[in-house]
Motif scaffolding. Structure first.
Motif, PDB file in Angstrom:
ATOM      1  N   CYS A  84       1.656   5.301  -6.810  1.00  0.00           N
ATOM      2  CA  CYS A  84       0.790   6.280  -6.164  1.00  0.00           C
ATOM      3  C   CYS A  84       1.380   7.671  -6.373  1.00  0.00           C
ATOM      4  N   SER A 128      -2.621   4.962  -8.583  1.00  0.00           N
ATOM      5  CA  SER A 128      -3.590   5.558  -7.676  1.00  0.00           C
ATOM      6  C   SER A 128      -3.156   6.971  -7.316  1.00  0.00           C
ATOM      7  N   THR A 129      -4.113   7.783  -6.908  1.00  0.00           N
ATOM      8  CA  THR A 129      -3.794   9.129  -6.430  1.00  0.00           C
ATOM      9  C   THR A 129      -4.013   9.239  -4.922  1.00  0.00           C
ATOM     10  N   SER A 130      -4.258   8.118  -4.270  1.00  0.00           N
ATOM     11  CA  SER A 130      -4.571   8.133  -2.837  1.00  0.00           C
ATOM     12  C   SER A 130      -3.651   7.203  -2.056  1.00  0.00           C
ATOM     13  N   ALA A 151      -3.963   6.514   1.095  1.00  0.00           N
ATOM     14  CA  ALA A 151      -4.825   5.715   1.971  1.00  0.00           C
ATOM     15  C   ALA A 151      -5.392   4.495   1.262  1.00  0.00           C
ATOM     16  N   ASP A 152      -5.578   4.592  -0.048  1.00  0.00           N
ATOM     17  CA  ASP A 152      -6.118   3.453  -0.799  1.00  0.00           C
ATOM     18  C   ASP A 152      -5.049   2.414  -1.114  1.00  0.00           C
ATOM     19  N   VAL A 153      -3.777   2.837  -1.125  1.00  0.00           N
ATOM     20  CA  VAL A 153      -2.693   1.956  -1.575  1.00  0.00           C
ATOM     21  C   VAL A 153      -2.017   1.194  -0.443  1.00  0.00           C
ATOM     22  N   CYS A 195      -0.195  -3.226   1.251  1.00  0.00           N
ATOM     23  CA  CYS A 195       1.179  -3.422   0.783  1.00  0.00           C
ATOM     24  C   CYS A 195       2.078  -4.052   1.849  1.00  0.00           C
ATOM     25  N   ASP A 212      -1.141  -0.737 -11.693  1.00  0.00           N
ATOM     26  CA  ASP A 212      -2.200   0.161 -11.250  1.00  0.00           C
ATOM     27  C   ASP A 212      -1.594   1.491 -10.826  1.00  0.00           C
ATOM     28  N   ALA A 243      -1.468   4.161   8.054  1.00  0.00           N
ATOM     29  CA  ALA A 243      -2.372   3.241   7.362  1.00  0.00           C
ATOM     30  C   ALA A 243      -1.745   1.892   7.049  1.00  0.00           C
TER      31      ALA A 243
END
Length: 289
Positions: free
Chosen positions: A29, A49-51, A53-55, A59, A47, A81
């Motif tokens: 991320c 990601s730039t977010s 909140a999405d990652v 986890c 993968d 989160a």
């Protein structure tokens, strides 16, 4: 185990590779992934990601490898989160107090938090670089880093923030020693006595580092006035030889301050213990211990 690495710079990418090789699922991320990060992610099939909140919600472990200036903000965003009982690993260069604030928030949210400090040049020794860690999540972190072949040592009875504090103090010591070494050995090299200086310093090898440093502290509060004269003479000789002098003036100032304090309030013990020396130093400098 699913590991989210926030910050795909040198540190994050260093551990992404061995954790991936160990069978963990890795997600990188980064707000602006570099071409190198994208290339390594493609190589490892990761993968990106730039977010945050999405990652982080999915986890088991979140590892923060961002700059210290944004460490607390990133930790707060990630912790809010994360799932309960997940592990947050802070590998940033943040102020220890900010790490303690984040750790307290993690406790309230039911997230295990560990502060991991890097004690070396990670660009040279990669995942084999020595690490120290502290915090409620230390046992889980030991297993995590062991899976990458990374040497993580727990700080005895340590709380989150202690590892970062020790790293900073270690830097004070090593960088100060480095500067003094440069100043001293340049002068030795100019005078053609470098090898002889090594011999003159060899007695230091005969004692443990702990004993040697303790002796410096204990005797400083008694012998600073006499040693001040030696420092002044050393500085005079270096300047006479047209050598750069940066460290010794600070050394002289410290010895001068201690000498003045001894003159107005000498230590009661002729040979103070380490505890007595610290007590006198803090009191003489008007600092609450």
């Amino acid at each position: 185990m699913k590991i989210g690495i926030i910050g795909a710079g040198e540190v994050g990418l260093t551990y992404a590779r061995p954790w991936s090789a160990a069978g963990h699922e890795i997600v990188l991320c980064d707000l602006k992934p570099s071409p190198r990060a994208q290339a390594i992610a493609a190589e490892l099939g990761l993968d990106v990601s730039t977010s945050i909140a999405d990652v982080v919600p999915a986890c088991d472990v979140v590892v923060s490898c961002v700059f210290g200036t944004v460490s607390l903000a990133v930790a707060e965003q990630a912790l809010g989160a994360m799932q309960k009982h997940a592990l947050f690993v802070d590998m940033t260069t943040a102020d220890p107090e900010q790490i303690r604030i984040a750790a307290a928030q993690a406790t309230q949210l039911g997230v295990a938090y560990v502060d991991v400090a890097i004690l070396g040049a990670i660009a040279l020794t990669h995942e084999k670089t020595n690490l120290i860690g502290a915090g409620a999540g230390i046992d889980r972190a030991l297993n995590l880093f062991a899976s990458a072949g990374a040497p993580l040592k727990p700080v005895e009875d340590g709380a989150a923030g202690d590892a970062a504090a020790l790293k900073i103090l270690r830097s004070v010591f090593t960088k100060g020693l480095e500067a003094l070494t440069i100043e001293c050995f340049m002068a030795a090299e100019k005078q053609g006595v470098t090898h002889k200086l090594h011999d003159a310093l060899s007695d230091i090898d005969q004692a443990s580092l702990r004993d040697f440093l303790g002796a410096l502290i204990r005797t400083h509060v008694v012998h600073a006035p006499r040693r001040l004269k030696e420092v002044e003479e050393a500085e005079r000789q270096l300047r006479a030889a047209n050598m750069p002098v940066s460290v010794l003036p600070g050394v002289r100032d410290l010895f001068q301050r201690t000498s003045d304090q001894i003159g107005s309030n000498p230590p009661q013990a002729a040979a103070p213990s380490l505890e007595e020396a610290f007590e006198w130093l803090f009191k003489a400098n008007g600092i609450n211990r």
